[in-house]
Design a protein around this motif. Structure first.
Motif, short mmCIF file in Angstrom:
data_model
loop_
_atom_site.label_atom_id
_atom_site.label_comp_id
_atom_site.label_asym_id
_atom_site.label_seq_id
_atom_site.Cartn_x
_atom_site.Cartn_y
_atom_site.Cartn_z
N UNK A 250 64.33 2.96 38.41
CA UNK A 250 64.63 3.83 39.55
C UNK A 250 63.37 4.52 40.03
N UNK A 251 62.49 4.97 39.04
CA UNK A 251 61.25 5.63 39.42
C UNK A 251 60.35 4.67 40.18
N UNK A 252 60.24 3.46 39.70
CA UNK A 252 59.38 2.47 40.35
C UNK A 252 59.85 2.19 41.78
N UNK A 253 61.12 2.10 41.96
CA UNK A 253 61.65 1.84 43.30
C UNK A 253 61.36 3.03 44.21
N UNK A 254 61.52 4.26 43.67
CA UNK A 254 61.23 5.46 44.47
C UNK A 254 59.76 5.47 44.88
N UNK A 255 58.87 5.08 43.96
CA UNK A 255 57.44 5.03 44.29
C UNK A 255 57.18 4.03 45.41
N UNK A 256 57.83 2.88 45.33
CA UNK A 256 57.64 1.86 46.37
C UNK A 256 58.12 2.38 47.72
N UNK A 257 59.23 3.09 47.71
CA UNK A 257 59.78 3.63 48.96
C UNK A 257 58.83 4.66 49.56
N UNK A 258 58.25 5.53 48.69
CA UNK A 258 57.33 6.55 49.19
C UNK A 258 56.07 5.90 49.73
#
Length: 568
Positions: A250-258
């Motif tokens: 979930x953290x990795x996906x959030x980073x990609x989104x940001x």
């Protein structure tokens, strides 16, 4: 209403077609000409007995058919529909074939039916008042039916019928309990024990599927735990271990989104970031659900309890299944069946108390019917006696006796008797045993007249019916004959009337007249013809009936009679 009567090869009648008037039709002719064959034809199509001996000489079979308009006769339509027939264009065809040897064939609108069906339909269309038919009114049931129709007792009779049927049903129930007590007790014991056993287990709808699913989960607990742990470790390691430094999915996906949102160039980047945010939300839901499964473990004790419960339910389905829902349905039905089978003293006492209440209700309803019958009997007898005076029976009297009794039956609590006194000093005798054929026909005419008048005065309509009178003029002549014709014409204002008569004073009142005559055919045999007479032909027939000749005097008298035979 009888629209058409067709006859072939019946006695001396080789072929005849009659279209009676809607009002009054007179059938005349010399004695022995064959007028009785018309009545025979109507009795045949009404489901009466057949006689191969009445088939014309040289013919193989006799045939008669009546075409009836039934649009205004709901009772006849209902009788036909009950037999599976629908009137066509508001008409029904009642026909009968009678072979010279063998069984007759009854037909309704072209299709073969039992004779009883023909009779049930005809009973709503035709009433024959002839010497051979009057005995029907001598029966208690017919007299009761006539009185009830006159009284207009439909509502009271329906109310009584409802209570009577309930009482009979209760009597049958009690009788079953008494006559089948032993076998019913055994059956009741079986049902009671079965219901108790099912209730002890207390199965619930869908319970078996739920238990099997829980058992599968417990039996595969280790495999489930390992899989859940590995999945959580891949998605969010912090859910399964402390101090985990690696980032979750979930953290990795959030980073990609940001990272995508940091791009300040118009294009697909913002849309792709939105899609990653949606994936992150779904992923968080999956992690939350899986984390809840980590501690959802069952013990071996739970597995034993579940297997024990499944075993109990399996035993029920083996006996009353195959599915658990079938067991529950059987139990619920057995509870109702047990009520009827429970022959315990308490149950019998309860049913007997209910019967006593039903009996009182039936008696009360029967008393209401009796009250109406007594009032109607007094009124009907008085009016019929008055009517008899105009039918050359001024010294005759009708009494209708309604005697209430204790014992109830399907018709109520009354013994009904029509008693006729033909002359002063004569004892009262049951109707049908105290009058000649002619007197009985006139008595029936008086009854029908009074009944018809009652319906009209009450603002109702006379039940559509074709009345046929034979021998109604026996022993009548002169002024009484004129009055008899007038009374028949009066009845014809509200019903169709066919009268077989030898009196010109009666025939002159008819709307239509048919003459039955014997004649020699081309082959030298004797046959009966039936022809309609109108105008001068009718004047000549009335003259013949008056004097046996067609002299100028008799013709003048006939014309005068026809002109005077008009109701005011």
């Amino acid at each position: 209403m009888l629209e058409e009567l067709e006859i072939h090869n019946l006695g001396p009648i080789r072929s005849a077609l009659i279209a009676p008037a809607g009002g009054m039709t007179a059938i005349t002719g010399e004695t022995g000409a064959g007028k009785s064959m018309l009545l025979s034809a109507i009795r045949l199509i009404s489901g009466g007995p057949s006689d191969g001996g009445r088939v014309s000489v040289g013919a193989q079979e006799a045939w008669a058919q009546g075409v009836f308009e039934v649009a205004s006769s709901p009772a006849a339509v209902a009788a036909a529909r009950e037999a599976g027939f629908e009137p066509e264009d508001g008409e029904l065809f009642l026909s009968r074939k009678v072979p010279a040897s063998g069984r007759s064939r009854s037909m309704l609108s072209g299709r073969s039916v039992p004779r009883s069906v023909l009779a049930s339909v005809a009973a709503e269309l035709v009433t024959i008042h002839g010497q051979a038919d009057q005995l029907r009114i001598a029966t208690v049931s017919r007299q009761r039916e006539f009185l009830d129709r006159y009284a207009g007792d439909e509502v009271a009779l329906a109310a009584y019928g409802k209570t009577w049927n309930a009482l009979r049903a209760m009597d049958e129930r009690l009788e079953r309990l008494s006559s089948q007590e032993s076998s019913m007790r055994q059956q009741a014991d079986y049902l009671r024990e079965s219901i108790e056993r099912i209730n002890r287990v207390d199965p619930q709808p869908g319970e078996m599927d739920e238990l099997r699913a829980r058992r599968d989960r417990i039996e595969n607990a280790a495999e489930i735990a390992e899989g859940v742990t590995r999945a959580l470790g891949a998605l969010d390691a912090s859910q399964v271990a402390d101090d985990v430094e690696s980032a979750s999915a979930a953290d990795l996906i959030d980073r990609a989104s940001q990272a995508l949102r940091a791009i300040h160039v118009e294009g697909v980047f913002s849309e792709l970031a939105d899609r990653l945010d949606s994936i992150s939300t779904d992923l968080s839901d999956v992690v939350f659900s899986l984390s809840g499964e980590v501690d959802n473990e069952a013990s071996v004790e739970d597995l034993d309890a579940i297997n024990g419960r499944i075993h109990e339910l399996d035993e029920l389905t083996r006996r009353w299944g195959p599915e658990l829902s079938d067991v529950i349905t059987w139990r619920d039905k057995a509870v109702y069946d047990l009520e009827d089978l429970d022959a315990s003293p308490e149950k019998v006492e309860q049913l007997e108390a209910e019967r006593a209440q039903l009996l009182e209700a039936a008696k009360k309803a029967a008393q209401a019917v009796s009250k109406r019958r007594r009032a109607a009997a007094k009124e009907l007898a008085s009016k019929v006696t008055a009517e008899l005076d105009s039918l050359a029976m001024g010294t005759s009297k009708l009494e209708i006796r309604v005697a209430e009794r204790e014992q109830l039956d399907a018709t109520g609590a009354d013994d009904i008797e029509f008693l006729f006194t033909p002359f002063p000093g004569s004892p009262q005798l049951p109707m049908g045993k105290s009058a000649s054929g002619g007197e009985l026909s006139r008595l029936m005419l008086a009854l029908e007249l009074v009944a018809a008048e009652k319906h009209v005065v009450a603002g109702g309509t006379v039940p559509p019916m074709t009345f046929i009178f034979d021998e109604v003029d026996a022993g009548v002549g002169g002024k009484a004959a004129v009055e008899l014709g007038a009374r028949l014409a009066k009845l014809a204002q509200s019903a169709q009337v066919l009268v077989v008569t030898h009196l010109p004073q009666v025939a002159s009142w008819a709307d239509e007249q048919y003459v039955v005559a014997k004649g020699e055919t081309k082959d030298g045999s004797i046959a009966t013809t039936i022809s309609q007479v109108r105008g001068d032909e009718r004047v000549h027939e009335i003259a013949r009936m008056l004097s046996g000749s067609e002299s100028e005097t008799s013709l003048e008298h006939a014309e005068e009679l026809l002109k005077s035979s008009v109701l005011d």
